[in-house]
Design an enzyme around this catalytic site. Structure first.
Site, PDB file in Angstrom:
ATOM      1  N   HIS A   1       0.832  -1.199   0.000  1.00 58.36           N
ATOM      2  CA  HIS A   1       0.000   0.000   0.000  1.00 58.36           C
ATOM      3  C   HIS A   1       0.868   1.251   0.000  1.00 58.36           C
ATOM      4  CE1 HIS A   1      -3.599  -2.149   1.786  1.00 58.36           C
ATOM      5  NE2 HIS A   1      -2.645  -2.951   2.207  1.00 58.36           N
ATOM      6  N   TYR A   2       0.251   2.376  -0.341  1.00 61.73           N
ATOM      7  CA  TYR A   2       0.785   3.652   0.133  1.00 61.73           C
ATOM      8  C   TYR A   2      -0.198   4.221   1.135  1.00 61.73           C
ATOM      9  CZ  TYR A   2      -1.939   6.365  -3.456  1.00 61.73           C
ATOM     10  OH  TYR A   2      -2.899   6.919  -4.243  1.00 61.73           O
ATOM     11  N   THR A   3       0.315   5.129   1.995  1.00 59.94           N
ATOM     12  CA  THR A   3      -0.533   5.645   3.070  1.00 59.94           C
ATOM     13  C   THR A   3      -1.568   6.648   2.549  1.00 59.94           C
ATOM     14  OG1 THR A   3       1.210   7.238   3.533  1.00 59.94           O
ATOM     15  CG2 THR A   3       1.126   5.265   4.914  1.00 59.94           C
TER      16      THR A   3
ATOM     17  N   HIS B   1      -2.599  -2.858  -3.339  1.00 55.58           N
ATOM     18  CA  HIS B   1      -3.969  -2.703  -2.855  1.00 55.58           C
ATOM     19  C   HIS B   1      -4.937  -2.523  -4.022  1.00 55.58           C
ATOM     20  CE1 HIS B   1      -6.667  -0.721   0.462  1.00 55.58           C
ATOM     21  NE2 HIS B   1      -7.101  -1.900   0.092  1.00 55.58           N
TER      22      HIS B   1
ATOM     23  N   ASP C   1      -3.554   2.490  -4.885  1.00 54.70           N
ATOM     24  CA  ASP C   1      -2.217   2.332  -4.309  1.00 54.70           C
ATOM     25  C   ASP C   1      -1.654   0.922  -4.513  1.00 54.70           C
ATOM     26  OD1 ASP C   1      -4.315   1.631  -2.357  1.00 54.70           O
ATOM     27  OD2 ASP C   1      -2.732   1.388  -0.869  1.00 54.70           O
TER      28      ASP C   1
ATOM     29  N   GLU D   1       2.482  -0.858   4.513  1.00 51.47           N
ATOM     30  CA  GLU D   1       2.187   0.516   4.083  1.00 51.47           C
ATOM     31  C   GLU D   1       3.494   1.260   3.823  1.00 51.47           C
ATOM     32  OE1 GLU D   1      -0.582   2.324   3.612  1.00 51.47           O
ATOM     33  OE2 GLU D   1      -2.199   1.147   4.555  1.00 51.47           O
TER      34      GLU D   1
END
Ligand SMILES: [Zn+2]
Length: 230
Positions: A30-32, A137, A147, A95
């Site tokens: 993921h990215y945040t 994700h 993401d 993340e």
């Protein structure tokens, strides 16, 4: 280059028990997607938000463990991959701090990617996670998520044994829907499934249209999955 990583514990209350008998066979990146890492960390540890991940990696490469791997972290949400829907139950979630498309999407720094490589390599050595189950994700939630996005270098990671990367085939698949579905995608929204495939495997141009180049990459990915075990 260093191959060890210092992991700091920063416990989140947002987890529950994994179901007995469900293997851990997926790794989700993921990215945040928040303005700062501090804000992301606050949310991922706030009991009101009911979201978390097992790990978060800062842009400088610092790694925090929010949830122990034996517990189910809450990172995937409504999701689908290769016939499975409860992806949290069968995955490890990581993340990466990045503002994301909403707050100023930018490249993932070298230090962050290097930390991810070390962490992911360690995780993959401990669970039966096949390369085709190392996903973003967006891959598992195409209608909701972008993401880690088109700046995330899946190709380079695959070169280090994390996930896989296809060779471009010389022709497209017989049936595009079948191909996407075979790879693992939820195809209920066709254009979004295509865009999501592009974001991962043909990131130069993400538009959801099955142009000939996309079709060749799609066929290459199908062949890669066919050759793979698991
Ligand atoms: Zn995500």
């Amino acid at each position: 280059m260093s191959t060890s990583l210092t992991i700091e514990d920063y416990p989140s209350p947002n987890f529950d028990a994994r179901e007995a008998g469900t293997p851990i066979d997926m790794l989700v990146i993921h990215y945040t997607g928040m303005p700062s890492g501090e804000e992301a960390l606050a949310r991922l540890t706030d009991i009101e938000w009911e979201v978390s991940a097992h790990y978060i990696i800062a842009e400088d490469g610092r790694v925090l463990r929010l949830v122990a791997e034996e517990h189910r972290a809450w990172h995937a949400g409504v999701s689908y991959w290769r016939g499975h829907r409860n992806i949290n139950a069968r995955s490890i979630g990581i993340e990466l701090v990045n503002p994301g498309h909403e707050f100023g999407y930018r490249p993932f720094p070298e230090a962050q990617m290097r930390a991810l490589e070390i962490l992911a390599t360690d995780i993959l050595s401990r669970y039966p996670i096949p390369p085709r189950n190392v996903v973003g994700h967006s891959d598992i939630a195409p209608t909701r998520k972008n993401d880690p996005g088109e700046l995330f270098d899946w190709r380079s990671l695959a070169g280090k044994g994390i996930g896989h990367w296809p060779e471009r085939a010389t022709h497209g698949p017989d049936n595009i829907m079948d191909a996407l579905s075979f790879i693992g995608y939820d195809i209920q929204d066709y254009a979004l499934a295509v865009a999501t495939f592009q974001r991962h495997f043909r990131p130069m141009e993400v538009h959801g249209v099955t142009d000939p180049d996309t079709q060749c990459w799609l066929q290459g990915t199908v062949e890669l999955c066919e050759r793979a075990e698991g």
